[in-house]
Write an enzyme that holds these catalytic residues in place. Structure first.
Site, PDB file in Angstrom:
ATOM      1  CE  LYS A 189      -3.983   2.098   2.405  1.00 29.15           C
ATOM      2  NZ  LYS A 189      -4.935   2.001   3.527  1.00 29.15           N
ATOM      3  CB  SER A 211      -8.853   1.182   5.344  1.00 33.38           C
ATOM      4  OG  SER A 211      -9.577   2.335   5.071  1.00 33.38           O
ATOM      5  CB  SER A 247      -8.244   3.893   2.373  1.00 34.95           C
ATOM      6  OG  SER A 247      -7.489   3.268   3.402  1.00 34.95           O
TER       7      SER A 247
HETATM    8  N1  GLN Z   1     -13.598   4.693   5.579  1.00 39.26           N
HETATM    9  C1  GLN Z   1     -13.066   5.187   6.823  1.00 39.26           C
HETATM   10  C2  GLN Z   1     -12.637   6.621   6.656  1.00 39.26           C
HETATM   11  O1  GLN Z   1     -12.781   7.126   5.585  1.00 39.26           O
HETATM   12  C3  GLN Z   1     -11.925   4.323   7.282  1.00 39.26           C
HETATM   13  C4  GLN Z   1     -10.693   4.555   6.520  1.00 39.26           C
HETATM   14  C5  GLN Z   1      -9.534   3.747   7.011  1.00 39.26           C
HETATM   15  O2  GLN Z   1      -9.699   2.746   7.710  1.00 39.26           O
HETATM   16  N2  GLN Z   1      -8.351   4.189   6.681  1.00 39.26           N
HETATM   17  O3  GLN Z   1     -12.155   7.237   7.569  1.00 39.26           O
END
Ligand code: GLN
Length: 498
Positions: free
Chosen positions: A81, A180, A156
């Site tokens: 990532k 995410s 994400s």
């Molecule tokens: N979808 C959540 C957010 O936008 C979690 C994102 C994540 O876990 N990095 O904050």
């Protein structure tokens, strides 16, 4: 051979490489070929450098030939990532503000991948600074779900999930701040694990919300996820919140996979209105399956979980507004308007205006507001109190049961574009995953079938107490084995050919 290689699990590939039946170079080449073949439609990667990848693979083959003892995943390729720093590759967090930045150091996770002999194929696309649930918030455009290219791959860590689901890589890293890793795994038919907070190092991870950010693995099987978990986790003196204890025995648990006598709690608050019927149907079948395997299933109420989402959307933006202050046009990447006539403040404002996307700006504004004097106690302070209540709900639940289960997400993958202009709808994707981030406990998502409405993957979430990471692997492996018997193979085999 090449088509064969890409369908193998990481554990199988490691076996072939260590027995000499395949070289790390051959395995890397097969995955690079696959990337070349499907990347135009999937768009999982932000950076691939075939020569550099093959050079890493060659080094592993040489080390093995020299008789060096290598780790259990040596020679296995991985998609990384783009939120982890890498000295030999750009690191952008999919933000324009970091475009072209070359970090001066490796994240601890990166360093451990290298030491374990994993071969990094490239960096994967993500929602900008990990803010989002669909990978549409990337400055480099969206990634596509290999099950249906018009659908989101989750976020994400959507580049990572898409890469593994499209057989571009057997393994990927992700980070989970609110879901995410688990949410992208669920909507692409993969296994995704959020370790206990502090169980994996944040050093060199570009920070979003430091009290929540947790690196973890994405893979096609529970065992592969455990092998990767073990390879990069464990105490790191460079991270002040890293837990100074041995990594729980996750690989052993994934190999064992049994639930006899285990007490399983179904979270009462997760289900019902707003959940896709096909998701609930597969979830209830998974619960019945656990019962048939010898688990004792009860319903458990965690009343404060209902407030997890609003609490998270105060805490995470607050921390992000502070963490992202460093992107000022002076230190990293992009600088806008530096024409010798403008002040430093003007250059900073222009850089941030152009460098950050709309969701990141929204979060910075929300967080700055929630932390400002006069509002701090009403918003941030209250959210922290709710966080404590959620942790207490977990404590009370884990006095009655060994693990909690829920659907990982309320719906399957949604169409690209559908929620792009509706942040609230987007935020709901993490309804079930956020409590474990707020409390810091271990949670995994494993595939539990396809929803009837759209034939898209559904995830089962299994949650365990802090430092009981091995327990979710044990349960996940039991579910995986039983379901694969039923399906006659992995769920991913049902995905259309790309
Ligand atoms: N979808 C959540 C957010 O936008 C979690 C994102 C994540 O876990 N990095 O904050």
């Amino acid at each position: 051979m090449s088509a064969d290689i890409i369908k193998k699990t990481a554990a199988e590939l490691a076996g072939l490489i260590s027995s000499g039946e395949a070289s790390a170079v051959e395995v890397a080449q097969a995955h690079l070929d696959r990337i070349a073949a499907v990347e135009d439609s999937v768009k999982a990667f932000t950076h691939v450098d075939p020569e550099a990848t093959l050079a890493q693979a060659r080094t592993v083959d040489e080390r093995r030939a020299a008789g060096e003892a290598l780790g259990p995943l040596a020679g296995v390729p991985i998609a990384h990532k783009d939120v982890f720093t890498t000295t030999d590759m750009p690191t952008t967090a999919s933000s324009k503000i970091l475009e072209g930045w070359r970090p001066p150091y490796d994240a601890t996770v990166t360093r451990r991948l290298r030491e374990a002999g994993l071969v990094i194929l490239g960096k994967t696309n993500m929602d900008e600074f990990a803010m989002g649930s669909s990978t549409e918030n990337s400055a480099f455009g969206p990634t596509h779900n290999p099950w249906d290219l018009n659908k989101i791959p989750g976020g994400s860590s959507g580049g990572s999930s898409a890469a593994v689901a499209a057989y571009e890589a057997p393994l990927a890293t992700g980070t989970d701040t609110g879901g995410s890793i688990r949410q992208p795994a669920a909507v692409t038919g993969l296994v995704g694990m959020k370790p206990t907070y502090g169980g994996s190092s944040r050093y060199g991870l570009i920070a979003f919300a430091s009290s929540l950010d947790t690196p973890g693995p994405l893979a096609r099987t529970v065992l592969d996820a455990a092998l990767l978990h073990e390879a990069f986790s464990g105490h790191d003196p460079m991270d002040s919140t890293s837990i100074d204890q041995p990594v729980p025995p996750v690989v052993e648990a994934a190999r064992r996979g049994e639930v006899g006598g285990l007490r399983v709690g179904v979270v009462k608050e997760f289900g019902g209105e707003g959940y896709q019927p096909g998701v609930l149907a597969r979830f209830h079948e998974a619960v019945e399956l656990l019962e048939s395997l010898g688990a004792k299933v009860v319903e458990v109420s965690c009343p404060h979980f209902t407030y997890a989402l609003p609490a998270y959307y105060l805490i995470a933006p607050s921390e992000c507004s502070s963490n992202l202050a460093r992107f000022d046009g002076m230190r990293y990447g992009l600088r806008v308007g530096d024409d010798q006539t403008r002040s430093a403040e003007e250059v900073m404002a222009l850089t941030r205006a152009e460098g950050f996307g709309p969701e990141v700006k929204r979060r910075i504004m929300l967080g700055t507001y929630a932390l400002s004097s006069g509002y701090y106690d009403a918003y941030y302070g209250k959210a922290q109190q709710v966080r404590t209540l959620i942790a207490r709900d977990f404590d009370a639940a884990f006095e009655q049961v060994d693990v909690l289960v829920s659907p990982t997400t309320p719906t399957t993958a949604f169409p690209i574009g559908e929620r792009a202009d509706d942040p609230m709808a987007m935020y709901l994707a993490d309804l079930c995953t956020i409590p474990s981030n707020l409390a810091g406990n271990a949670a995994i998502s494993v595939p539990c079938g396809l929803a009837d409405e759209d034939s898209l993957p559904v995830g089962l979430q299994i949650m365990a107490p802090v430092l009981a990471d091995d327990r979710v692997y044990r349960v996940g492996a039991a579910v995986e084995r039983a379901l694969q018997d039923r399906w006659g193979g992995p769920l991913l085999a049902k995905a259309p050919e790309l």
